[in-house]
Design a protein around this motif. Structure first.
Motif, PDB file in Angstrom:
ATOM      1  N   LEU A 210       9.449 -32.637 -19.363  1.00 45.06           N
ATOM      2  CA  LEU A 210      10.320 -31.475 -19.181  1.00 45.06           C
ATOM      3  C   LEU A 210      11.391 -31.734 -18.121  1.00 45.06           C
ATOM      4  N   ARG A 211      11.029 -32.394 -17.031  1.00 44.80           N
ATOM      5  CA  ARG A 211      12.008 -32.653 -15.960  1.00 44.80           C
ATOM      6  C   ARG A 211      13.165 -33.525 -16.420  1.00 44.80           C
ATOM      7  N   ASP A 212      12.955 -34.319 -17.455  1.00 44.04           N
ATOM      8  CA  ASP A 212      14.001 -35.209 -17.960  1.00 44.04           C
ATOM      9  C   ASP A 212      14.961 -34.521 -18.929  1.00 44.04           C
ATOM     10  N   VAL A 213      14.614 -33.335 -19.384  1.00 46.43           N
ATOM     11  CA  VAL A 213      15.487 -32.612 -20.317  1.00 46.43           C
ATOM     12  C   VAL A 213      16.681 -32.091 -19.523  1.00 46.43           C
ATOM     13  N   GLN A 214      17.879 -32.547 -19.870  1.00 43.05           N
ATOM     14  CA  GLN A 214      19.088 -32.157 -19.138  1.00 43.05           C
ATOM     15  C   GLN A 214      19.747 -30.907 -19.707  1.00 43.05           C
ATOM     16  N   ALA A 215      19.608 -30.692 -21.007  1.00 35.94           N
ATOM     17  CA  ALA A 215      20.250 -29.532 -21.631  1.00 35.94           C
ATOM     18  C   ALA A 215      19.462 -29.098 -22.857  1.00 35.94           C
ATOM     19  N   LEU A 216      19.509 -27.800 -23.125  1.00 40.51           N
ATOM     20  CA  LEU A 216      18.904 -27.218 -24.319  1.00 40.51           C
ATOM     21  C   LEU A 216      19.974 -26.416 -25.050  1.00 40.51           C
ATOM     22  N   THR A 217      19.996 -26.517 -26.359  1.00 37.26           N
ATOM     23  CA  THR A 217      20.886 -25.694 -27.169  1.00 37.26           C
ATOM     24  C   THR A 217      20.009 -24.832 -28.061  1.00 37.26           C
ATOM     25  N   LEU A 218      20.136 -23.523 -27.906  1.00 33.96           N
ATOM     26  CA  LEU A 218      19.283 -22.569 -28.612  1.00 33.96           C
ATOM     27  C   LEU A 218      20.144 -21.696 -29.509  1.00 33.96           C
ATOM     28  N   HIS A 219      19.628 -21.357 -30.689  1.00 31.74           N
ATOM     29  CA  HIS A 219      20.397 -20.634 -31.704  1.00 31.74           C
ATOM     30  C   HIS A 219      19.725 -19.319 -32.080  1.00 31.74           C
ATOM     31  N   ARG A 220      20.544 -18.294 -32.246  1.00 29.44           N
ATOM     32  CA  ARG A 220      20.036 -17.002 -32.701  1.00 29.44           C
ATOM     33  C   ARG A 220      19.527 -17.136 -34.131  1.00 29.44           C
ATOM     34  N   GLY A 221      18.386 -16.559 -34.412  1.00 27.63           N
ATOM     35  CA  GLY A 221      17.836 -16.578 -35.764  1.00 27.63           C
ATOM     36  C   GLY A 221      17.018 -17.819 -36.100  1.00 27.63           C
ATOM     37  N   GLN A 222      16.988 -18.814 -35.209  1.00 25.35           N
ATOM     38  CA  GLN A 222      16.188 -20.010 -35.462  1.00 25.35           C
ATOM     39  C   GLN A 222      14.916 -19.963 -34.628  1.00 25.35           C
ATOM     40  N   TYR A 223      13.886 -20.644 -35.103  1.00 28.91           N
ATOM     41  CA  TYR A 223      12.593 -20.648 -34.433  1.00 28.91           C
ATOM     42  C   TYR A 223      12.309 -21.989 -33.785  1.00 28.91           C
TER      43      TYR A 223
END
Length: 187
Positions: free
Chosen positions: A3-16
């Motif tokens: 988890l500490r290595d994750v630099q960015a997350l892209t999250l989308h409305r309507g997706q699981y």
């Protein structure tokens, strides 16, 4: 993935989220706030701003109108083998957030009066007058309905004392005959 290595997350409305140990959940979950959940963005990007010794600190950004901003946010990811596993399942992160009004949004709500929900939710100022007219029309129809309701109740109370169902002025005696062509027992 650590988890500490994750630099960015892209999250989308309507997706699981992807899931391995638990059920999949929506990637974006609004939990309320002063702006409500009517303006959930299509895409949110969250950036790793560092580690506090316990968890990653996230900053999330989205394409929001100036009237809205993120309030409290919480990024949750599924631990790969157990709940507090520092390694997470790729694609398992979701964002719980509150959507708040900015000062500009609060001014829009205040200026639109107590019926402001429909006003500040529209994107164009020209549509504001259209939705305002609809609100006024609906209120006038409701007021007319209430007026007619009370008027009909008043008339039924005046005629409730008559045994034959005809309303008479109070100065006429109860002994007056019914109008021609009607029986006194007719109701």
């Amino acid at each position: 993935v650590l988890l500490r290595d994750v630099q960015a997350l892209t999250l989308h409305r309507g997706q699981y989220t992807t899931s391995r140990r638990t059920a999949a959940v929506p990637q974006l979950q609004c939990t309320g706030g002063s702006a409500g959940c009517s303006r959930v963005p299509e895409v949110v990007q969250c950036y790793n701003k560092g580690w506090d010794g316990y968890d990653v600190q996230w900053q999330c950004k989205a394409d929001l109108e100036n009237a809205y901003r993120f309030g409290q946010i919480e990024v949750s990811c599924e631990g790969y083998d157990y709940p507090d596993d520092p390694y997470i399942l790729r694609g398992s992160c979701s964002l719980l957030f509150r959507l708040e009004l900015t000062e500009e949004g609060e001014r829009k709500v205040k200026n639109s009066g107590s019926f402001g929900w429909s006003y500040y939710q529209s994107k164009k100022d020209s549509s504001d007058s259209g939705s305002g007219a609809i609100v006024v029309i609906v209120l006038l129809v409701l007021a007319f309905g209430v007026y007619k309701f009370f008027l009909s109740n008043q008339q039924s109370q005046q005629s409730s004392g008559d045994s034959d169902g005809f309303a008479r002025p109070f100065w006429q005696s109860q002994q007056a005959p019914p109008p021609p062509g009607f029986k006194s027992t007719f109701t």
